[in-house]
Each structure stands twice: as C-alpha cells, then as structure tokens.
Write a protein that holds these residues in place. Structure first.
Motif, PDB file in Angstrom:
ATOM      1  N   LEU A   9       1.077  -1.210  -0.069  1.00 57.12           N
ATOM      2  CA  LEU A   9      -0.087   0.164  -0.065  1.00 57.12           C
ATOM      3  C   LEU A   9       0.807   1.165   0.075  1.00 57.12           C
ATOM      4  O   LEU A   9       0.512   2.176  -0.689  1.00 57.12           O
ATOM      5  CB  LEU A   9      -0.895   0.011   1.363  1.00 57.12           C
ATOM      6  CG  LEU A   9      -1.814   1.470   1.463  1.00 57.12           C
ATOM      7  CD1 LEU A   9      -2.790   1.387   0.286  1.00 57.12           C
ATOM      8  CD2 LEU A   9      -2.426   1.081   2.506  1.00 57.12           C
ATOM      9  N   LEU A  10       1.868   1.143   0.702  1.00 61.05           N
ATOM     10  CA  LEU A  10       2.785   2.576   0.800  1.00 61.05           C
ATOM     11  C   LEU A  10       3.479   2.921  -0.662  1.00 61.05           C
ATOM     12  O   LEU A  10       3.585   3.677  -0.891  1.00 61.05           O
ATOM     13  CB  LEU A  10       4.224   2.334   1.627  1.00 61.05           C
ATOM     14  CG  LEU A  10       3.462   2.154   3.315  1.00 61.05           C
ATOM     15  CD1 LEU A  10       4.647   2.159   4.490  1.00 61.05           C
ATOM     16  CD2 LEU A  10       2.915   3.418   3.756  1.00 61.05           C
ATOM     17  N   ASP A  11       3.709   1.589  -1.105  1.00 58.71           N
ATOM     18  CA  ASP A  11       4.501   1.697  -2.480  1.00 58.71           C
ATOM     19  C   ASP A  11       3.576   2.238  -3.498  1.00 58.71           C
ATOM     20  O   ASP A  11       3.735   3.022  -4.324  1.00 58.71           O
ATOM     21  CB  ASP A  11       4.950   0.230  -3.187  1.00 58.71           C
ATOM     22  CG  ASP A  11       6.373   0.189  -2.845  1.00 58.71           C
ATOM     23  OD1 ASP A  11       7.241   0.924  -2.765  1.00 58.71           O
ATOM     24  OD2 ASP A  11       6.861  -1.090  -3.048  1.00 58.71           O
ATOM     25  N   LYS A  12       2.301   1.942  -3.462  1.00 57.81           N
ATOM     26  CA  LYS A  12       1.190   2.359  -4.104  1.00 57.81           C
ATOM     27  C   LYS A  12       0.978   3.855  -4.051  1.00 57.81           C
ATOM     28  O   LYS A  12       0.707   4.519  -5.068  1.00 57.81           O
ATOM     29  CB  LYS A  12       0.090   1.397  -4.108  1.00 57.81           C
ATOM     30  CG  LYS A  12       0.090   0.262  -5.218  1.00 57.81           C
ATOM     31  CD  LYS A  12      -1.345  -0.438  -5.042  1.00 57.81           C
ATOM     32  CE  LYS A  12      -1.404  -1.559  -6.416  1.00 57.81           C
ATOM     33  NZ  LYS A  12      -2.574  -1.984  -6.589  1.00 57.81           N
ATOM     34  N   ILE A  13       0.693   4.317  -2.970  1.00 60.16           N
ATOM     35  CA  ILE A  13       0.403   5.485  -2.516  1.00 60.16           C
ATOM     36  C   ILE A  13       1.752   6.629  -2.861  1.00 60.16           C
ATOM     37  O   ILE A  13       1.540   7.456  -3.526  1.00 60.16           O
ATOM     38  CB  ILE A  13      -0.022   5.676  -1.047  1.00 60.16           C
ATOM     39  CG1 ILE A  13      -1.153   5.108  -0.734  1.00 60.16           C
ATOM     40  CG2 ILE A  13       0.219   7.204  -0.426  1.00 60.16           C
ATOM     41  CD1 ILE A  13      -1.683   5.546   0.499  1.00 60.16           C
ATOM     42  N   GLY A  14       2.799   5.818  -2.642  1.00 61.29           N
ATOM     43  CA  GLY A  14       4.101   6.660  -2.966  1.00 61.29           C
ATOM     44  C   GLY A  14       3.971   7.112  -4.661  1.00 61.29           C
ATOM     45  O   GLY A  14       4.387   7.938  -4.906  1.00 61.29           O
ATOM     46  N   THR A  15       3.655   5.931  -5.161  1.00 59.32           N
ATOM     47  CA  THR A  15       3.666   6.058  -6.829  1.00 59.32           C
ATOM     48  C   THR A  15       2.408   6.918  -7.060  1.00 59.32           C
ATOM     49  O   THR A  15       2.755   8.042  -8.095  1.00 59.32           O
ATOM     50  CB  THR A  15       3.272   4.586  -7.443  1.00 59.32           C
ATOM     51  OG1 THR A  15       4.473   3.785  -7.266  1.00 59.32           O
ATOM     52  CG2 THR A  15       3.384   4.943  -9.037  1.00 59.32           C
ATOM     53  N   ALA A  16       1.303   7.003  -6.340  1.00 58.49           N
ATOM     54  CA  ALA A  16       0.164   7.820  -6.904  1.00 58.49           C
ATOM     55  C   ALA A  16       0.661   9.136  -6.576  1.00 58.49           C
ATOM     56  O   ALA A  16       0.096  10.119  -7.243  1.00 58.49           O
ATOM     57  CB  ALA A  16      -0.874   7.378  -6.186  1.00 58.49           C
TER      58      ALA A  16
END
Length: 272
Positions: free
Chosen positions: A175-182
């Motif tokens: 989730l952190l990876d995805k939020i960071g990318t977003a």
C-alpha cells in the motif's frame, strides 16, 4: 461502547472488479463518506454520530484501505470514483450526497466530474486539484513514501488500523508503494472542475497541505469569489457551489473536527 466498536459490521459489494467494503449508519438522505489515504472509514469516528443523526451514512473503505483488499491496478482517484459510482448503483442509492476528505475528497470530486447523474451534492475536503499546489516541503516528504518506510511506521495509528482490519495485513508495504507512486504522478483537474455541474462545497483547513489561496482558486473556477453575493444571495455562484476555510485546523485533524461536520451538514441540508 467505544468508538471502534461501532465499526466492522458492514458488508462487501463486488463492483467494478473490486470487492468493496462498506457500512451503513443512521437514517435519512443517503450520504457516501470517503476517508483519506492510509486510513479507513473508521477515521470518521469522531463525527460519524453527528452525520448519522441526520443522514444514512454509507461509509466506504477505498481500494487497498481498511477492510477492502487491494487489486492489481494503480491507486487512482478516477478509478476509485468509478468504484463509488458502481457501488451507488449496486446498492440502489438514489442521488446520494458524496463527502470525502483528502484522498477521499479527490475521489468525491471525481465522482461529481465523471458521474454527475448519480449524485446530488458533493463535499470535497483537503483535496487540491493540482499537484503543484502542495507545499514544496510536503512534496519532499511524500517522495519518501514507499515500502521501505513500513518498518518506521509500525508505531503509527495508520499501521495499527491496517493490521487490525485489513484482509491481508502483510500488504501494508505494498500500500505504501502504491500511494508513493500515486503521489509522484502529476495532475491538474482545472478544466474538469471548471465544468462541474454538481453543487460542490470546497473545504480546507486554514493550515492545510496546500495554502488557502489554492482552495479560493478552486472556488473561482466554480464561479465563486468573483462578486458580492447580494442581499438575498442572488449573486452567489450559479451552480450552488460554496467554500469553507476552517479556522485553527490542519490537514491532520480536519476529519475529526465538529466544524467539518457542521459545514458539511449546513451545505447538504440547504436545498433551496
């Protein structure tokens, strides 16, 4: 009964390719309530009783958050807006209002932009419409959000909540990876907001993640702040839009504030 005890008694809707978790609280005109990033519907525990005293509140956990498991697609406000539109149709809500904070505020705005026929009014709180409106120091902090930060977040309320309710607690780094990318992705929804047809309340804290001037700019796109409103309000924005800058608050406590609940209800319940 503790605040957390009222949560976790919802159901799932298989919509738009995702198994979306939602709960229903209270009775009255339907209101879909959308949380911020790394949170869940539980983040509204302080104001939910106030909102549910006036409305049927449909509390949703967005993709990859809370009790909704992630799926193989990016975290994107437009895709999540389509999830909410599909949920509205799936459970047969008739022209609900949609209220969102931060990430949820961006999703709420996109529901109004992409699915105006499905909603009555929208409240978008602490959700800037351009990435470059965010303070530079905040953009620098957002750049540090990735799976590598998971270890350092183990003492945070976000981590505790995720471990307690997520279908797959081990997905927190993902989730952190995805939020960071977003958050790295540039965006500018100026033209989409300019054409908004759904009456919308723009809300921000006076010390938010972007300056108050940005939210005034958004209001101007909605025909607001351009002239005196008139003795009887006859010259207010043509689309029924409104602006609220809430005093003494920040991005991190706005969703808990009775002021947020008060301005939300004042806007939603003014139907004339």
């Amino acid at each position: 009964m503790t605040p957390s005890a009222i949560f976790g008694k919802g159901r799932y809707a298989d919509v738009n390719g995702i198994n979306l978790y939602y709960e229903t609280h209270g009775a009255g005109r339907p209101l879909v309530l959308l949380h911020g990033g790394l949170g869940s519907g539980e983040m509204f525990g302080a104001i939910l009783p106030t909102l549910a005293a006036h409305h049927q509140v449909v509390l949703v956990d967005l993709q990859g958050h809370g009790r909704t498991a992630d799926i193989d697609r990016p975290l994107d406000v437009t895709l999540m807006a389509d999830d909410i539109a599909a949920l509205i149709e799936h459970i047969g809500l008739r022209k609900p209002d949609v209220v969102g904070f931060s990430l949820g505020g961006g999703v709420a705005l996109q529901v109004a932009i992409r699915h105006p026929h499905l909603v009555d009014r929208v409240v978008s709180a602490s959700a800037q419409i351009r990435r470059d409106a965010i303070y530079a120091e905040m953009l620098a902090q957002q750049a540090q959000v990735s799976a590598a930060a998971a270890e350092f977040m183990k003492d945070t309320p976000m981590y505790e909540l995720y471990q307690r309710v997520a279908p797959r607690p081990e997905d927190f780094p993902r989730l952190l990876d995805k939020i960071g990318t977003a958050m790295e992705k540039d965006y500018d929804y100026t033209e989409e907001v300019r054409g908004l047809q759904v009456p919308t309340l723009i809300v921000a804290a006076d010390a938010d993640m972007a300056p108050p001037s940005h939210f005034v700019e958004v209001f101007k796109l909605l025909d607001g702040g351009l002239r005196d409103g008139g003795w009887a309000g006859e010259s207010r924005p043509k689309g029924g839009h409104a602006l609220a800058i809430l005093p003494g608050l920040t991005h991190y406590n706005l969703a808990d504030s009775p002021l947020f609940a008060a301005v939300t209800l004042a806007f939603l319940d003014r139907r004339s």
